[in-house]
Design an enzyme around this catalytic site. Sequence first.
Site, PDB file in Angstrom:
ATOM      1  N   ASP A 166      97.941  27.435 -72.941  1.00 22.58           N
ATOM      2  CA  ASP A 166      97.871  26.240 -72.781  1.00 22.58           C
ATOM      3  C   ASP A 166      97.938  25.556 -71.086  1.00 22.58           C
ATOM      4  O   ASP A 166      98.593  24.498 -70.604  1.00 22.58           O
ATOM      5  CB  ASP A 166      98.639  25.711 -74.053  1.00 22.58           C
ATOM      6  CG  ASP A 166      98.989  24.587 -73.816  1.00 22.58           C
ATOM      7  OD1 ASP A 166      97.724  23.859 -73.892  1.00 22.58           O
ATOM      8  OD2 ASP A 166      99.641  23.671 -73.984  1.00 22.58           O
ATOM      9  N   GLU A 418     105.369  34.073 -75.423  1.00 26.11           N
ATOM     10  CA  GLU A 418     105.178  34.253 -76.548  1.00 26.11           C
ATOM     11  C   GLU A 418     103.935  35.008 -76.593  1.00 26.11           C
ATOM     12  O   GLU A 418     103.036  34.902 -77.203  1.00 26.11           O
ATOM     13  CB  GLU A 418     104.791  33.172 -76.852  1.00 26.11           C
ATOM     14  CG  GLU A 418     105.225  31.313 -77.768  1.00 26.11           C
ATOM     15  CD  GLU A 418     105.388  30.579 -77.665  1.00 26.11           C
ATOM     16  OE1 GLU A 418     104.028  29.953 -77.057  1.00 26.11           O
ATOM     17  OE2 GLU A 418     105.890  29.470 -77.448  1.00 26.11           O
ATOM     18  N   TYR A 474     109.634  24.423 -82.309  1.00 25.16           N
ATOM     19  CA  TYR A 474     108.623  22.926 -82.386  1.00 25.16           C
ATOM     20  C   TYR A 474     109.106  22.442 -83.373  1.00 25.16           C
ATOM     21  O   TYR A 474     108.228  21.729 -84.477  1.00 25.16           O
ATOM     22  CB  TYR A 474     107.626  22.927 -81.260  1.00 25.16           C
ATOM     23  CG  TYR A 474     107.302  23.095 -80.156  1.00 25.16           C
ATOM     24  CD1 TYR A 474     107.500  22.379 -79.298  1.00 25.16           C
ATOM     25  CD2 TYR A 474     106.677  24.136 -79.786  1.00 25.16           C
ATOM     26  CE1 TYR A 474     107.276  22.472 -77.910  1.00 25.16           C
ATOM     27  CE2 TYR A 474     106.690  24.936 -78.234  1.00 25.16           C
ATOM     28  CZ  TYR A 474     106.797  23.625 -77.409  1.00 25.16           C
ATOM     29  OH  TYR A 474     106.535  23.691 -76.146  1.00 25.16           O
ATOM     30  N   GLU A 512     112.007  26.259 -74.826  1.00 27.20           N
ATOM     31  CA  GLU A 512     111.189  25.191 -75.158  1.00 27.20           C
ATOM     32  C   GLU A 512     111.015  24.606 -76.321  1.00 27.20           C
ATOM     33  O   GLU A 512     111.353  25.260 -77.226  1.00 27.20           O
ATOM     34  CB  GLU A 512     109.277  25.713 -75.370  1.00 27.20           C
ATOM     35  CG  GLU A 512     108.372  26.324 -74.200  1.00 27.20           C
ATOM     36  CD  GLU A 512     107.483  27.109 -74.404  1.00 27.20           C
ATOM     37  OE1 GLU A 512     106.631  26.104 -75.276  1.00 27.20           O
ATOM     38  OE2 GLU A 512     107.153  27.886 -73.570  1.00 27.20           O
TER      39      GLU A 512
HETATM   40  C1  BDP Z   1     103.958  26.943 -76.577  1.00 24.80           C
HETATM   41  C2  BDP Z   1     103.270  27.704 -74.885  1.00 24.80           C
HETATM   42  C3  BDP Z   1     103.348  26.266 -73.552  1.00 24.80           C
HETATM   43  C4  BDP Z   1     102.805  25.085 -74.335  1.00 24.80           C
HETATM   44  C5  BDP Z   1     103.108  24.541 -75.151  1.00 24.80           C
HETATM   45  C6  BDP Z   1     102.565  23.813 -75.914  1.00 24.80           C
HETATM   46  O1  BDP Z   1     104.641  28.764 -74.571  1.00 24.80           O
HETATM   47  O2  BDP Z   1     102.473  27.500 -72.998  1.00 24.80           O
HETATM   48  O3  BDP Z   1     101.957  24.334 -73.485  1.00 24.80           O
HETATM   49  O4  BDP Z   1     103.698  25.321 -76.349  1.00 24.80           O
HETATM   50  O5  BDP Z   1     102.232  23.288 -76.876  1.00 24.80           O
HETATM   51  O6  BDP Z   1     103.559  27.879 -76.822  1.00 24.80           O
HETATM   52  O7  BDP Z   1     103.451  22.159 -75.758  1.00 24.80           O
END
Ligand code: BDP
Length: 608
Positions: A166, A418, A474, A512
């Site tokens: 991404d 990931e 997330y 993240e």
């Molecule tokens: C994760 C990835 C990252 C993406 C992020 C996203 O590690 O590179 O930019 O999610 O979705 O899957 O913002």
Amino acid sequence: MNRSLLYPRATTTRRLIGLDGMWRFSFDPESKGVEAGWALDLPSSLSMPVPASFCDLFTDKASREYCGDFWYETSFFVPAEWSGWDIVLRFGSVTHRARVFVNGVEVAQHEGGFLPFDATVTNIVRYNQFNKLSVLANNELSETMLPAGTTCTLADGRKIAAPYFDFYNYAGIHRPVWLMALPKERVLDYSTRYRLTETGAEIDYTVSTNGPHPVTVELYDGTTRVAESSGTTGTLVVKNARLWNVHAAYLYDLVIRIHEGSAVVDEYLDRIGIRTFEIRHGRFLLNGSPVYLRGFGRHEDADIRGRGLDLPTVKRDFELMKWIGANCFRTSHYPYAEEIYQMADEEGFLIIDEVPAVGFMQSTANFLAANQGNGRQQGFFEKETTPALLKNHKAALTDMIDRDKNHPSVIAWSLLNEPQCTSAGTEEYFKPLFELARRLDPQKRPRTYTVLMTSLPDTSKGQRFADFVSLNRYYGWYVLGGAGLADAEAAFHHEMDGWAKVLHGRPLIFTEYGTDNLSGAHKLPSVMWSAEYQNEYLEMTHAVFDHYDFVQGELVWNFADFQTTEGILRVDGNKKGIFTRQRQPKDAAYLFRKRWTTLPVDFKKRKK
Ligand code: BDP
């Protein structure tokens, strides 16, 4: 073999000329340049700045999205007085692969767009004259390279990059290019390891050279010599050592010399910081004291120059990280320019250094398809291409550790981002990588990888290799976003309770978490993408973190908005930045500033 990843430095025995500036440039869609003699004369009037990505400099789409071979050309002057030295060209990075020619003769090939390489051109250059330097680069993606992706062909025959990751597939000569004159007998590498003692510190070092002559090592605090030793391995004893610390860096000058009688054959200088870093009782200990990590996953990404090194942007980023109270960042998803680690060394920031092992899943949409744990998807590590991928992965990991092992700022290695790590081939793929990192690093830094949100405590086959667990999560964005925020919180707790059972005393951090936010978008009551929603999400998420003693760090995704491949999920890029791409604060930046400047350095230092 004279392989050396030491950062280029001018000393009494070494000379440096920077080759950055405007070069000549040409696309080569039919890959005909080599046969047509372009290595001797590039038939193009296009100019191109180095370092920079070429992509965002153009105004037409075909050039921006260009995928295939492309050429850079410049010339350099070799002073007559350099005869008798080794003449070496050094590239900070060329993304993703390069063939280098001098005066039409091929002198180097390299694959991997985020680490340095060099070419010895001693027998090829003409002294007291200009020499032609040509680079044939290529930005195609494949499943055996890092980062992983594929290359598609459009109906009109043009190639197009299809990343499995991404971020935009920026390409070009991204980091500085140097012409170096080095002594024939020279220092190739060095490494250090630290021990704190009652009276100061001891630095165990090793130096490798390509010759027989004796080596001395000295340590200076400013102009005062504070320790010295001789031999290619030894110990520097530093009385009353001043330690390198978070937001309180202290650097010493290390001077390595090779002597032949009374003459100094080679001299190499570097700046080092004395510090220890380890994991004990579920805590990260810097110089023996607990430190709670707070900061960002980032990208090398900015307007116009793309991924090219831009020192003003680097400076601004560090000022913003200090302003917001961050102390750590992960070099997601590739090793950054060396100048960024030097700045972290100077400013007292902690780095989790990541190899470009990203996209190790079938497609970028996989992170949305919650199907990884249920066996419906083919794994990434059971393919015919897997052995070739592992070989490249080991090579990149080796170069990253060799390049970065002496930075006090680097506290840990991230070996993958990931990956699809629930399938049968995971363990066979992971084991040699984790072993390699342990063997190569003289400081035995902790190793980790980031765990995709669909890999759970009971389905993730890779987590047992990690010295600390790093989660990308997330809840409230990709999972149960919007009106379901309360359900997201409950699901998040449920998963965390599962991790509690498999950590066995290891710390866990978030590498993240975050939501997209279109800068300036406000909505009361909140909706996804608004600043209000981003803040509600963050408050919920931080409450979950604070509930668990084993959570020892939080690196939000992302430091700034960044460019990605275009598509229905991204609005001119990923908007999860806490800062805009132009490095101005969004509303959430103030929430972080309040939290991070008030959480003590050793937050959660004792078990509850
Ligand atoms: C994760 C990835 C990252 C993406 C992020 C996203 O590690 O590179 O930019 O999610 O979705 O899957 O913002």
